[in-house]
Design an enzyme around this catalytic site. Structure first.
Site, PDB file in Angstrom:
ATOM      1  N   HIS A 172      33.416  26.420  -8.727  1.00  0.00           N
ATOM      2  CA  HIS A 172      32.251  27.151  -8.568  1.00  0.00           C
ATOM      3  C   HIS A 172      32.244  28.450  -8.115  1.00  0.00           C
ATOM      4  CE1 HIS A 172      29.234  23.867  -9.902  1.00  0.00           C
ATOM      5  NE2 HIS A 172      30.139  23.095  -8.928  1.00  0.00           N
ATOM      6  N   HIS A 212      27.601  19.436  -5.875  1.00  0.00           N
ATOM      7  CA  HIS A 212      28.589  19.019  -4.702  1.00  0.00           C
ATOM      8  C   HIS A 212      28.101  19.450  -3.579  1.00  0.00           C
ATOM      9  CE1 HIS A 212      31.856  17.296  -7.570  1.00  0.00           C
ATOM     10  NE2 HIS A 212      32.365  16.924  -6.574  1.00  0.00           N
TER      11      HIS A 212
END
Length: 587
Positions: free
Chosen positions: A212, A161
């Site tokens: 993350h 992403h």
């Protein structure tokens, strides 16, 4: 005893309640369950990859409590919804829907550039993910907020992403500051602000949503920025070579991409990163072949770049533009709905013949054609582009953006489970080490109680942090600068998050800070784990991965190559044939 198809190494013990494709090797004399998870990656990965993984893993563990502290400080229902929704703007599905429209509306150079940077970002981050096989930051203490169930099944390092978002933002900034940009200063300023906001929202959102860590998004962002810089600097050279060359140029590009697919690292666990890499590799092949052939035909414009799709909004109007987009989408979905089942039905026969001669090059976690008779109908082979049957749910999510958001606590993938067990074992070992250390220094401590007491308050007791500092070093690092080495409330909070790591239990706090809402349809899904799950139970609670078939790789490659080819060549020709094009008008 059973073994993974096409796998290598010793046979694997399968728990009776566990998902079929999740295997845990158990040595005959294993003193503790955590040792199994520690040995898993050592056995599955080559020595150099295992060493690389082990050198990065402490950083991911070290940053997890700080991520949990940050998430706890920022959490609110509004931000939960915002970051869950904006995460969709960095997904493969979003870009696969938007990219064809760029071509059909005349932005061919922008469309090709976006394909190059996004396909490269998805492929290389997936390449590194499978190569390092590093987990996402542990949950708990983190809450994972997502609208995509498949995202948590991937490895964490680096963030795809973040790579996509930063590459798009950097590419946009290059375009806005190029001499060819004719936009007004105010418009350019607004678009710059949008570019920065887009990248920051996606990157910060990956941290906020617990998907993350800092290392993941930093490395992902650097990869994305480098890809865009290379694209912007060398795009003219690449275009000149591609569109002044013979068929050898696109053929060479296709062959290089196929070789890269073949050398894509085998993951230690069943991770869908490879599937996404194959899909975007197919898109890259289709765009290069289609654009090269379209540029040499009589249908394309050569301005501003070779192979430009004829389009002028002032000439054809909004009605025709909308009709072009709708027709193009119908053609692409028709191709996908026809080709996918056709290939899944016919390719197994071909693969069985090839397999007899030993020509097949199998991958782990993919079932070879000789071991199945047929593939189930309506098999969902990817999460990159929705099928026709997925459209109602997609439209519902657009009408109700908050619906479908899930907040999960606990292991969600095999990588999560192995890391939970590994950290649990590490904490046990460190606790034993700390106990032995305390036993060794206790006689010396009893010799001079008064001097020890003075040393405690004057210079700091070297072991008063206890097992916490031995576990990960966080307590030692956060306490060193305080008077008396006593932690601040914030530091104590970080330490408490550290103690949650490896526990695999549901935290008492609610999934999302409470907010009055009478609409039960928008209620969140909350998934959790119970107290310190045993290894067998932990794996049995994971989402069961579906069986993956060897023909899916070729199927995906052909389908997405065709989608890209339709987008850049066939659909523009169809537009002209049905009266939705520019006719004989030339720039």
């Amino acid at each position: 005893m059973s073994s993974i198809p096409n796998g290598s190494g010793p046979e694997l013990e399968k728990f009776p309640d566990a998902p079929p494709s999740i295997e845990v090797t158990a040595p005959e004399e294993t003193p503790h369950a955590g040792l199994r998870s520690l040995d898993h990656y050592k056995r599955k990965l080559p020595t150099w990859r295992y060493s690389l993984r082990q050198s990065i893993l402490p950083l991911i563990r070290w940053e997890t409590p700080y991520l949990a502290w940050m998430q706890d400080k920022m959490r609110s229902p509004t931000l939960d919804t915002y970051f869950a929704i904006t995460a969709n703007l960095g997904t493969h599905t979003f870009f696969m829907v938007v990219l064809p429209i760029l071509f059909w509306c005349g932005h061919t150079a922008l469309g090709r550039g976006m394909v190059h940077i996004l396909a490269s970002g998805v492929f290389w981050t997936g390449f590194i993910k499978d190569m390092t096989s590093l987990p996402r930051p542990l949950s708990p203490p983190l809450h994972r907020i997502t609208m995509s169930g498949s995202a948590a099944l991937e490895y964490g390092f680096p963030s795809t992403h973040s790579a996509n978002a930063v590459s798009v933002a950097v590419y946009a900034l290059f375009a806005l500051h190029s001499p060819e940009c004719k936009l007004q200063y105010s418009t350019r300023l607004i678009l710059e602000a949008v570019s920065y906001s887009y990248a920051v929202s996606i990157v910060l959102g990956r941290l906020y949503c617990g998907m993350h860590g800092f290392l993941d998004v930093i490395v992902g962002s650097v990869i994305g920025a480098l890809i865009s810089i290379v694209e912007c600097v060398y795009t003219d050279v690449i275009d000149e070579y591609m569109y002044t060359s013979t068929w050898a140029a696109p053929t060479m590009v296709a062959l290089v991409i196929i070789v890269l697919i073949r050398i894509h690292p085998e993951p230690a666990d069943d991770c869908p990163c490879f599937d996404d890499s194959v899909a975007f590799a197919g898109v890259m092949i289709g765009v290069e072949i289609g654009a090269w052939h379209y540029a040499s035909s009589g249908w394309a414009w050569n301005h501003p770049v070779p192979g430009t799709v004829p389009f002028d909004l002032a000439h054809i109007g909004w009605a025709v533009t909308i009709a072009r987009v709708l027709l193009g989408v119908v053609v692409i979905f028709a191709w996908r709905e026809v080709m996918k089942p056709t290939l899944l039905k016919t390719l197994p026969h071909l693969f069985r013949v090839i397999e007899k001669y030993g020509w097949i090059l199998p991958r782990k976690f993919f079932l070879p054609a000789s071991e199945y008779k047929r593939i189930p109908a309506r098999l969902k082979v990817d999460n990159v582009m929705p099928s026709v049957s997925d459209l109602p749910g997609l439209l519902t999510s657009i009408r109700h953006p908050g619906r479908g958001r899930s907040v999960s606590v606990g292991p969600q993938s095999a990588a999560d489970a192995y890391e939970t067990l590994a950290y649990r074992e590490k904490r046990r070992r460190d606790s034993l080490t700390n106990t032995e250390l305390e036993s060794a220094i206790s006689p010396a401590r009893s010799l001079s109680a008064s001097s020890t007491k003075r040393a405690y308050f004057d210079t700091g007791n070297p072991d008063k942090d206890g097992a916490v500092s031995q576990v990960s070093g966080i307590s030692a690092s956060i306490g060193g600068g305080n008077v008396g080495n006593l932690p601040t409330p914030g530091q104590s909070r970080v330490g408490s998050y550290e103690q949650m790591m490896g526990q695999g239990h549901v935290m008492i706090s609610p999934a999302t800070p409470e907010e009055k809402d009478d609409d039960d349809d928008n209620a969140e899904i909350f998934v959790g784990q119970q107290n310190e799950l045993e290894e067998k139970e932990m794996f049995s609670r994971l989402e069961k991965p579906r069986v993956r078939y060897d023909v899916e790789v070729v199927t995906k490659l052909v389908v997405y190559t065709g989608i890209a080819w339709l987008a850049v060549e066939m659909n523009p020709i169809i537009f002209e044939l049905v009266g939705l094009g520019m006719g004989d008008v030339r720039p």
